[in-house]
Design a protein around this motif. Structure first.
Motif, PDB file in Angstrom:
ATOM      1  N   VAL A   4      15.135 -17.106  -2.867  1.00 21.15           N
ATOM      2  CA  VAL A   4      14.316 -15.895  -2.815  1.00 21.15           C
ATOM      3  C   VAL A   4      15.235 -14.679  -2.823  1.00 21.15           C
ATOM      4  CG1 VAL A   4      12.677 -14.526  -1.485  1.00 21.15           C
ATOM      5  CG2 VAL A   4      12.411 -17.008  -1.600  1.00 21.15           C
ATOM      6  N   VAL A   5      14.964 -13.763  -3.741  1.00 29.05           N
ATOM      7  CA  VAL A   5      15.718 -12.514  -3.845  1.00 29.05           C
ATOM      8  C   VAL A   5      14.804 -11.375  -3.394  1.00 29.05           C
ATOM      9  CG1 VAL A   5      16.896 -10.915  -5.395  1.00 29.05           C
ATOM     10  CG2 VAL A   5      17.119 -13.399  -5.733  1.00 29.05           C
ATOM     11  N   ILE A   6      15.241 -10.648  -2.400  1.00 24.38           N
ATOM     12  CA  ILE A   6      14.485  -9.507  -1.879  1.00 24.38           C
ATOM     13  C   ILE A   6      15.219  -8.235  -2.268  1.00 24.38           C
ATOM     14  CG2 ILE A   6      13.622  -8.374   0.201  1.00 24.38           C
ATOM     15  CD1 ILE A   6      13.564 -11.164   1.513  1.00 24.38           C
ATOM     16  N   MET A   7      14.543  -7.382  -3.020  1.00 26.18           N
ATOM     17  CA  MET A   7      15.155  -6.128  -3.484  1.00 26.18           C
ATOM     18  C   MET A   7      14.951  -5.046  -2.420  1.00 26.18           C
ATOM     19  SD  MET A   7      14.088  -6.252  -7.527  1.00 26.18           S
ATOM     20  CE  MET A   7      12.325  -6.426  -7.170  1.00 26.18           C
ATOM     21  N   ALA A   8      16.057  -4.514  -1.902  1.00 26.18           N
ATOM     22  CA  ALA A   8      15.984  -3.614  -0.752  1.00 26.18           C
ATOM     23  C   ALA A   8      16.889  -2.398  -0.913  1.00 26.18           C
ATOM     24  CB  ALA A   8      16.349  -4.374   0.517  1.00 26.18           C
ATOM     25  N   GLY A   9      17.015  -1.896  -2.132  1.00 23.81           N
ATOM     26  CA  GLY A   9      17.909  -0.775  -2.359  1.00 23.81           C
ATOM     27  C   GLY A   9      17.228   0.568  -2.537  1.00 23.81           C
ATOM     28  N   GLY A  10      15.898   0.627  -2.351  1.00 28.92           N
ATOM     29  CA  GLY A  10      15.156   1.861  -2.606  1.00 28.92           C
ATOM     30  C   GLY A  10      15.424   2.946  -1.580  1.00 28.92           C
ATOM     31  N   THR A  11      15.004   4.174  -1.934  1.00 28.74           N
ATOM     32  CA  THR A  11      15.248   5.326  -1.064  1.00 28.74           C
ATOM     33  C   THR A  11      14.002   5.796  -0.318  1.00 28.74           C
ATOM     34  OG1 THR A  11      14.903   6.778  -2.975  1.00 28.74           O
ATOM     35  CG2 THR A  11      17.178   6.163  -2.437  1.00 28.74           C
ATOM     36  N   GLY A  12      12.804   5.389  -0.759  1.00 24.16           N
ATOM     37  CA  GLY A  12      11.588   5.704  -0.019  1.00 24.16           C
ATOM     38  C   GLY A  12      11.313   7.178   0.138  1.00 24.16           C
ATOM     39  N   LEU A  31       4.684  -0.122  10.429  1.00 27.34           N
ATOM     40  CA  LEU A  31       3.388  -0.772  10.642  1.00 27.34           C
ATOM     41  C   LEU A  31       3.442  -1.776  11.790  1.00 27.34           C
ATOM     42  CD1 LEU A  31       2.616  -1.359   6.873  1.00 27.34           C
ATOM     43  CD2 LEU A  31       1.592   0.371   8.345  1.00 27.34           C
ATOM     44  N   GLY A  32       4.175  -1.440  12.815  1.00 33.02           N
ATOM     45  CA  GLY A  32       4.294  -2.345  13.945  1.00 33.02           C
ATOM     46  C   GLY A  32       5.693  -2.316  14.507  1.00 33.02           C
ATOM     47  N   PRO A  33       6.012  -3.260  15.389  1.00 34.79           N
ATOM     48  CA  PRO A  33       7.316  -3.243  16.050  1.00 34.79           C
ATOM     49  C   PRO A  33       8.472  -3.666  15.152  1.00 34.79           C
ATOM     50  CG  PRO A  33       6.055  -5.167  16.736  1.00 34.79           C
ATOM     51  CD  PRO A  33       5.137  -4.325  15.904  1.00 34.79           C
ATOM     52  N   HIS A  34       8.182  -4.326  14.037  1.00 33.77           N
ATOM     53  CA  HIS A  34       9.237  -4.825  13.149  1.00 33.77           C
ATOM     54  C   HIS A  34       9.326  -3.965  11.895  1.00 33.77           C
ATOM     55  CE1 HIS A  34       9.647  -8.297  15.717  1.00 33.77           C
ATOM     56  NE2 HIS A  34       8.354  -8.559  15.587  1.00 33.77           N
ATOM     57  N   THR A  35      10.526  -3.886  11.350  1.00 35.79           N
ATOM     58  CA  THR A  35      10.721  -3.092  10.140  1.00 35.79           C
ATOM     59  C   THR A  35      10.125  -3.819   8.939  1.00 35.79           C
ATOM     60  OG1 THR A  35      12.867  -4.067   9.596  1.00 35.79           O
ATOM     61  CG2 THR A  35      12.858  -2.172  11.092  1.00 35.79           C
ATOM     62  N   MET A  36       9.986  -3.088   7.832  1.00 35.13           N
ATOM     63  CA  MET A  36       9.394  -3.663   6.630  1.00 35.13           C
ATOM     64  C   MET A  36      10.204  -4.855   6.123  1.00 35.13           C
ATOM     65  SD  MET A  36       6.729  -1.729   6.141  1.00 35.13           S
ATOM     66  CE  MET A  36       6.210  -1.961   4.444  1.00 35.13           C
ATOM     67  N   ILE A  37      11.529  -4.732   6.136  1.00 37.12           N
ATOM     68  CA  ILE A  37      12.334  -5.841   5.611  1.00 37.12           C
ATOM     69  C   ILE A  37      12.304  -7.032   6.572  1.00 37.12           C
ATOM     70  CG2 ILE A  37      14.571  -5.120   6.589  1.00 37.12           C
ATOM     71  CD1 ILE A  37      15.767  -5.968   3.830  1.00 37.12           C
ATOM     72  N   SER A 111      11.065  -5.412  -0.821  1.00 35.88           N
ATOM     73  CA  SER A 111      11.287  -5.553   0.622  1.00 35.88           C
ATOM     74  C   SER A 111      10.289  -4.768   1.451  1.00 35.88           C
ATOM     75  CB  SER A 111      12.686  -5.054   0.976  1.00 35.88           C
ATOM     76  OG  SER A 111      12.819  -3.677   0.628  1.00 35.88           O
ATOM     77  N   ASP A 112       9.376  -4.048   0.821  1.00 34.53           N
ATOM     78  CA  ASP A 112       8.601  -3.054   1.568  1.00 34.53           C
ATOM     79  C   ASP A 112       7.108  -3.105   1.279  1.00 34.53           C
ATOM     80  OD1 ASP A 112       8.800  -2.208  -1.039  1.00 34.53           O
ATOM     81  OD2 ASP A 112       9.719  -0.277  -0.591  1.00 34.53           O
ATOM     82  N   HIS A 113       6.582  -4.300   0.976  1.00 37.82           N
ATOM     83  CA  HIS A 113       5.156  -4.444   0.750  1.00 37.82           C
ATOM     84  C   HIS A 113       4.499  -5.120   1.954  1.00 37.82           C
ATOM     85  CE1 HIS A 113       5.557  -4.249  -3.936  1.00 37.82           C
ATOM     86  NE2 HIS A 113       5.986  -3.170  -3.318  1.00 37.82           N
ATOM     87  N   VAL A 114       3.185  -4.981   2.027  1.00 38.63           N
ATOM     88  CA  VAL A 114       2.406  -5.665   3.061  1.00 38.63           C
ATOM     89  C   VAL A 114       1.584  -6.756   2.388  1.00 38.63           C
ATOM     90  CG1 VAL A 114       0.469  -5.419   4.668  1.00 38.63           C
ATOM     91  CG2 VAL A 114       2.297  -3.729   4.664  1.00 38.63           C
ATOM     92  N   ILE A 115       1.683  -7.983   2.906  1.00 39.40           N
ATOM     93  CA  ILE A 115       0.983  -9.130   2.333  1.00 39.40           C
ATOM     94  C   ILE A 115       0.394  -9.959   3.465  1.00 39.40           C
ATOM     95  CG2 ILE A 115       1.286 -11.328   1.112  1.00 39.40           C
ATOM     96  CD1 ILE A 115       3.455  -9.961  -0.569  1.00 39.40           C
ATOM     97  N   HIS A 116      -0.866 -10.302   3.336  1.00 37.05           N
ATOM     98  CA  HIS A 116      -1.484 -11.203   4.303  1.00 37.05           C
ATOM     99  C   HIS A 116      -2.689 -11.885   3.648  1.00 37.05           C
ATOM    100  CE1 HIS A 116      -4.946  -8.505   5.127  1.00 37.05           C
ATOM    101  NE2 HIS A 116      -4.072  -7.534   4.948  1.00 37.05           N
ATOM    102  N   PRO A 117      -3.058 -13.085   4.046  1.00 37.60           N
ATOM    103  CA  PRO A 117      -2.345 -13.932   4.995  1.00 37.60           C
ATOM    104  C   PRO A 117      -1.003 -14.395   4.420  1.00 37.60           C
ATOM    105  CG  PRO A 117      -4.603 -14.715   4.627  1.00 37.60           C
ATOM    106  CD  PRO A 117      -4.300 -13.722   3.562  1.00 37.60           C
TER     107      PRO A 117
END
Length: 367
Positions: A4-12, A31-37, A111-117
């Motif tokens: 799995v490759v997670i792209m985490a170089g963005g500037t937001g 969106l909670g106690p944990h960071t997006m990554i 690295s910065d999306h929300v997915i559930h379940p």
């Protein structure tokens, strides 16, 4: 094996003033106690072991990511020497993976999306892996059923469903289609037509393919990019590797994986995502994800009082910082220790301009 490759170089930049160059969106607990990554790695669950996760990021962010993900091996972090968009990033990661496993399959995601379940993401990736195992030339992407006519997303137009595919072994079959065409971000009237047709998906930017297949596609469609990547790969065991990596990567023309490959390839499959998804692209995403009060206000991370106001988004990085709104509606209010944003929600896209002006004025302490 699956990597799995997670792209985490963005500037937001659209999350300014909380998102900064040294601490961008993916490293924030929005969106909670944990960071997006941290959330992104956590939702992988038992999909892959930690030693088959690669985080692609910049040299500046690498130490922060390592600190936020201490369980990952040090070699899990792949440094992009300069910002060159997603195709070079993915190609660099594919070469890295091929050195470990010539038959590897790789899943790629932001690295910065929300997915559930979260278990539905894992189920979908497993089905995508099965599709690639049956035909190693396939490039699988994930499509999100649109819930409104978004102008800020690319769209995928589906064609015929896959024929003669055996049933899924992962808890029920997920619909899969040949891709007819990728479409750029549309005008709202065009987006409305897309949604009404039922044949279009939002492009989630999640992919599954053989590492060697994506490199072959890059070589076919963007040979100049392939040459730079191959020079880097060939120097992997050289004492000059870092020098070659920096010089070759800097010489690459930025290009996204969609432009480079997906819009040109013919053996592309779209898997209809069975999960809820949000790209958390700007402050208004908080309205879609977090609970609202009776007046439609969304508050995150702050002590607050709102009198005679509705539809506001309030955020403070300091939970002890009091924010008070009186008689105002439809605002975004974000307070940090050195900058405060107050904006109408319908003007949010101008945040990119704000960041540009700050840079032009040399106010880098706010970036």
């Amino acid at each position: 094996m699956l990597y799995v490759v997670i792209m985490a170089g963005g500037t937001g930049t659209r999350f300014w003033p909380e998102s900064r160059a040294n601490l961008p969106k993916q490293l924030l607990p929005l969106l909670g106690p944990h960071t997006m990554i941290q959330q992104t790695v956590h939702r992988l669950g038992d999909l892959v072991p930690l030693d088959r996760i690669i985080i692609a990021t910049t040299e500046r962010l690498a130490p922060l990511i390592a600190a936020q993900l201490p369980a990952l091996p040090r070699e899990a972090i792949l440094i992009e020497p300069s910002k060159r968009d997603t195709a070079p990033c993915i190609g660099l990661a594919a070469h890295r993976i091929l050195r470990e496993d010539p038959e590897a399959i790789m899943a790629v995601m932001p690295s910065d999306h929300v997915i559930h379940p979260e278990e539905e993401l894992r189920r979908a990736i497993r089905q995508a892996v099965a599709l690639v195992e049956r035909d190693p030339k396939r490039l699988v992407t994930f499509g999100i059923r649109p819930t409104y006519p978004a102008e800020s997303f690319g769209y995928i137009e589906r064609d015929e469903p896959l024929a003669n595919e055996p049933p899924s072994d992962f808890g029920g079959s997920i619909p899969c289609y040949q891709v007819k065409k990728f479409h750029e971000k549309p005008r709202v009237d065009v987006a409305q037509e897309y949604v009404a047709s039922g044949r279009f998906y939002w492009n989630a930017g999640i992919f599954v393919w053989k590492a060697r297949t994506i490199l072959e596609a890059i070589r076919e469609f963007v040979p100049a990019l392939a040459e730079h990547l191959e020079r880097i790969a060939n120097a992997a065991d050289s004492p000059e590797f870092l020098k070659i990596l920096r010089s070759e990567f800097a010489a690459i023309s930025p290009i996204s994986i969609d432009y480079a490959v997906m819009e040109r390839a013919t053996n592309t499959i779209v898997l209809e995502a069975p999960f809820q998804w949000d790209d958390v692209g700007n402050w208004r995403a908080l309205e879609r994800i977090l609970a609202r009060d009776t007046e439609g206000n969304v508050v995150s991370g702050s002590q607050h009082l709102i009198f005679s106001g509705h539809g506001n988004i309030v955020r403070s990085a300091d939970p002890d910082h009091l924010v008070v709104l009186v008689g105002v509606n439809d605002l975004i209010v974000v307070a940090t220790k050195d900058a405060t944003l107050v904006a109408r929600k319908d003007c949010e896209e101008q945040l990119r301009k704000v960041v540009t002006v700050l840079a032009d004025r040399g106010w880098h302490q706010y970036l």
